[in-house]
Design a protein around this motif. Structure first.
Motif, PDB file in Angstrom:
ATOM      1  N   UNK A   4       0.843  -1.195   0.000  1.00 38.17           N
ATOM      2  CA  UNK A   4       0.000   0.000   0.000  1.00 38.17           C
ATOM      3  C   UNK A   4       0.880   1.248   0.000  1.00 38.17           C
ATOM      4  N   UNK A   5       1.944   1.189   0.812  1.00 36.06           N
ATOM      5  CA  UNK A   5       2.855   2.323   0.892  1.00 36.06           C
ATOM      6  C   UNK A   5       3.530   2.558  -0.466  1.00 36.06           C
ATOM      7  N   UNK A   6       3.862   1.455  -1.135  1.00 38.83           N
ATOM      8  CA  UNK A   6       4.501   1.587  -2.453  1.00 38.83           C
ATOM      9  C   UNK A   6       3.530   2.189  -3.465  1.00 38.83           C
ATOM     10  N   UNK A   7       2.270   1.722  -3.409  1.00 38.32           N
ATOM     11  CA  UNK A   7       1.260   2.268  -4.322  1.00 38.32           C
ATOM     12  C   UNK A   7       1.145   3.779  -4.110  1.00 38.32           C
ATOM     13  N   UNK A   8       1.021   4.191  -2.842  1.00 36.30           N
ATOM     14  CA  UNK A   8       0.842   5.612  -2.539  1.00 36.30           C
ATOM     15  C   UNK A   8       2.075   6.424  -2.935  1.00 36.30           C
ATOM     16  N   UNK A   9       3.268   5.858  -2.666  1.00 37.18           N
ATOM     17  CA  UNK A   9       4.489   6.585  -3.019  1.00 37.18           C
ATOM     18  C   UNK A   9       4.589   6.787  -4.519  1.00 37.18           C
ATOM     19  N   UNK A  10       4.261   5.731  -5.282  1.00 38.95           N
ATOM     20  CA  UNK A  10       4.355   5.876  -6.732  1.00 38.95           C
ATOM     21  C   UNK A  10       3.251   6.779  -7.278  1.00 38.95           C
ATOM     22  N   UNK A  35      14.510   8.516   0.472  1.00 41.32           N
ATOM     23  CA  UNK A  35      13.528   8.430   1.548  1.00 41.32           C
ATOM     24  C   UNK A  35      13.238   6.994   1.966  1.00 41.32           C
ATOM     25  N   UNK A  36      12.981   6.109   0.984  1.00 40.63           N
ATOM     26  CA  UNK A  36      12.539   4.760   1.328  1.00 40.63           C
ATOM     27  C   UNK A  36      13.605   3.678   1.136  1.00 40.63           C
ATOM     28  N   UNK A  37      14.677   4.016   0.414  1.00 39.89           N
ATOM     29  CA  UNK A  37      15.744   3.041   0.215  1.00 39.89           C
ATOM     30  C   UNK A  37      15.300   1.785  -0.518  1.00 39.89           C
ATOM     31  N   UNK A  38      14.319   1.914  -1.419  1.00 39.57           N
ATOM     32  CA  UNK A  38      13.831   0.742  -2.160  1.00 39.57           C
ATOM     33  C   UNK A  38      14.772   0.373  -3.304  1.00 39.57           C
ATOM     34  N   UNK A  39      15.615   1.304  -3.704  1.00 38.71           N
ATOM     35  CA  UNK A  39      16.602   1.023  -4.751  1.00 38.71           C
ATOM     36  C   UNK A  39      17.781   1.960  -4.532  1.00 38.71           C
ATOM     37  N   UNK A  67       9.126  -2.053  -8.146  1.00 38.24           N
ATOM     38  CA  UNK A  67       8.112  -2.862  -7.470  1.00 38.24           C
ATOM     39  C   UNK A  67       8.483  -4.332  -7.476  1.00 38.24           C
ATOM     40  N   UNK A  68       8.975  -4.798  -8.623  1.00 41.72           N
ATOM     41  CA  UNK A  68       9.356  -6.214  -8.751  1.00 41.72           C
ATOM     42  C   UNK A  68      10.514  -6.553  -7.827  1.00 41.72           C
ATOM     43  N   UNK A  69      11.444  -5.621  -7.701  1.00 39.35           N
ATOM     44  CA  UNK A  69      12.609  -5.870  -6.859  1.00 39.35           C
ATOM     45  C   UNK A  69      12.190  -6.106  -5.409  1.00 39.35           C
ATOM     46  N   UNK A  70      11.200  -5.341  -4.949  1.00 42.80           N
ATOM     47  CA  UNK A  70      10.798  -5.453  -3.543  1.00 42.80           C
ATOM     48  C   UNK A  70       9.792  -6.581  -3.314  1.00 42.80           C
ATOM     49  N   UNK A  77       3.237  -4.894 -10.423  1.00 45.80           N
ATOM     50  CA  UNK A  77       1.901  -4.452 -10.858  1.00 45.80           C
ATOM     51  C   UNK A  77       1.420  -3.294  -9.987  1.00 45.80           C
ATOM     52  N   UNK A  78       1.626  -3.418  -8.675  1.00 47.45           N
ATOM     53  CA  UNK A  78       1.135  -2.392  -7.743  1.00 47.45           C
ATOM     54  C   UNK A  78       1.804  -1.040  -7.995  1.00 47.45           C
ATOM     55  N   UNK A  79       3.135  -1.023  -8.136  1.00 44.37           N
ATOM     56  CA  UNK A  79       3.820   0.258  -8.338  1.00 44.37           C
ATOM     57  C   UNK A  79       3.434   0.878  -9.677  1.00 44.37           C
TER      58      UNK A  79
END
Lengths: 178, 205
Positions: A4-10, A35-39, A67-70, A77-79
């Motif tokens: 959900x957080x990823x959806x909102x961030x993107x 901010x999120x360190x996702x990549x 999104x796929x990486x996480x 799909x979500x991101x």
């Protein structure tokens, strides 16, 4: 919950993108890397390189990658849905209300100002990415050659990406032989 | 069934347009000619709106075309459905292709070959981003018609957009050197620039 957080961030990245996928880069750096360190900055550079050679638009490709990486396929799909969500809402609402939105004087003036800002933000991103992408003289050489060719030749970026990857493999195997 | 066709057309657009959002434009022009859903003149208006709203241009275009096409089939509900269907069609190929590539990268990413490929690829990627930035800069800081000016410094100077250059210099200082502002979110500077653009009529409109 993180999905959900990823959806909102993107979705936030989508709202803050003015212009093409390149204008999205500074926002992605702030939201995804800092901010999120996702990549990492390196990964973001990789995704942009691949995203320019694969079907579809860069903004969407990059979102799917992160999104796929996480979170695997679902994450991708979500991101991606997140990054296109604001476009859907904004265009649908605008198209319903005014048809000649872009002809409004203040909109044109605002975007002329925004384009100046986008240039400066891209320059800052390039400086930041340069530090993580260019490690030595070889890298510096590849950067200069590709920049000159890309500016003066009107050819698809796919060629540069493929040749640069081949150059990387060649340089590393030559180094290994020494 | 127009919505299925809409999905199919945009799926094909997403599959075959490589690069930025503007790469979808030739496909949309062909779509206009082939389907008669919208005219090329309408497409030009849609492009202008897509460029002046938030979001990636390619996605905005798909949403807009879907909205227009769906609307002629079924009123406001048709519009919304058309917008959703066209957008999903555009992004579906991206998701499929990228998920496959990303899975392969996860598998082989640590291999020496892939690592050396990325070693060469990263500087090239940054160079491509820089070149895209340069072409935007050229549009922003140089007024149209410079090609007609001879190599005369006094004349060339009149083609420079000084107001844009001053704004850029201020932004550069704020984003790089001023301690209090350089940590601000990029959207703050975008907002500031929009305000300056409106205040000083940057587009001359």
């Amino acid at each position: 919950m993180e999905l959900l957080k990823m959806f909102l961030t993107f979705a936030k990245v989508g709202v803050m993108t003015f212009g093409g996928g390149m204008a999205m880069l500074p926002i992605l750096e702030r939201e995804i890397v800092d901010k999120n360190g996702w990549a990492t900055a390196e990964e973001l550079t990789d995704y942009y390189a691949i995203g320019q050679c694969t079907p579809g638009i860069i903004a969407v490709n990059t979102a799917t990658f992160i999104g796929h990486k996480k979170h695997g396929t679902i994450g991708g799909i979500v991101t991606t849905l997140g990054v296109v969500f604001p476009s859907l809402v904004i265009i649908t609402v605008l198209a319903g209300i005014i048809t000649n939105f872009s002809h409004l004087a203040w909109v044109a003036n605002a975007f002329a100002g925004i384009r100046v800002c986008v240039c400066v933000l891209i320059l800052n991103s390039v400086i930041k990415l340069w530090k993580s992408a260019v490690k030595d003289a070889w890298g510096c050489g590849i950067f200069v050659i590709v920049l000159l060719l890309a500016v003066f030749l009107d050819v698809t970026p796919v060629i540069f990406v493929v040749l640069a990857a081949l150059a990387g493999v060649t340089i590393k195997s030559l180094e290994a032989r020494k | 069934m127009i919505f299925l066709r809409l999905f199919y057309e945009f799926f094909m657009t997403g599959l075959f347009s490589v690069g930025g959002g503007l790469a979808t434009l030739p496909f949309l022009q062909k779509m206009a000619d082939d389907t008669g859903w919208f005219t090329r003149a309408q497409l030009a208006d849609m492009l202008a709106v897509s460029e002046s709203t938030p979001g990636p241009i390619g996605v905005n275009m798909a949403t807009y075309v879907g909205y227009t096409t769906g609307g002629s089939a079924g009123g406001i509900l048709g519009s919304v459905l058309g917008a959703v269907v066209a957008t999903l069609g555009l992004i579906a190929p991206s998701i499929i292709v990228i998920v496959i590539i990303a899975s392969m990268l996860e598998k082989f990413g640590e291999s020496k070959l892939v690592k050396s490929a990325f070693y060469g690829l990263r500087p090239a990627s940054v160079a491509l981003i820089a070149s895209a930035g340069l072409s935007v800069a050229l549009e922003v800081f140089v007024k149209p018609g410079i090609a007609n000016a001879k190599l005369d410094i006094a004349k060339l100077v009149t083609f420079v957009d000084w107001r844009a250059l001053i704004l850029a210099a201020v932004l550069l200082i704020l984003t790089r050197w001023v301690k209090f502002t350089k940590k601000l979110h990029p959207i703050c500077f975008i907002g500031l620039s929009a305000a300056v653009g409106i205040l000083f009529k940057f587009a001359g409109a």
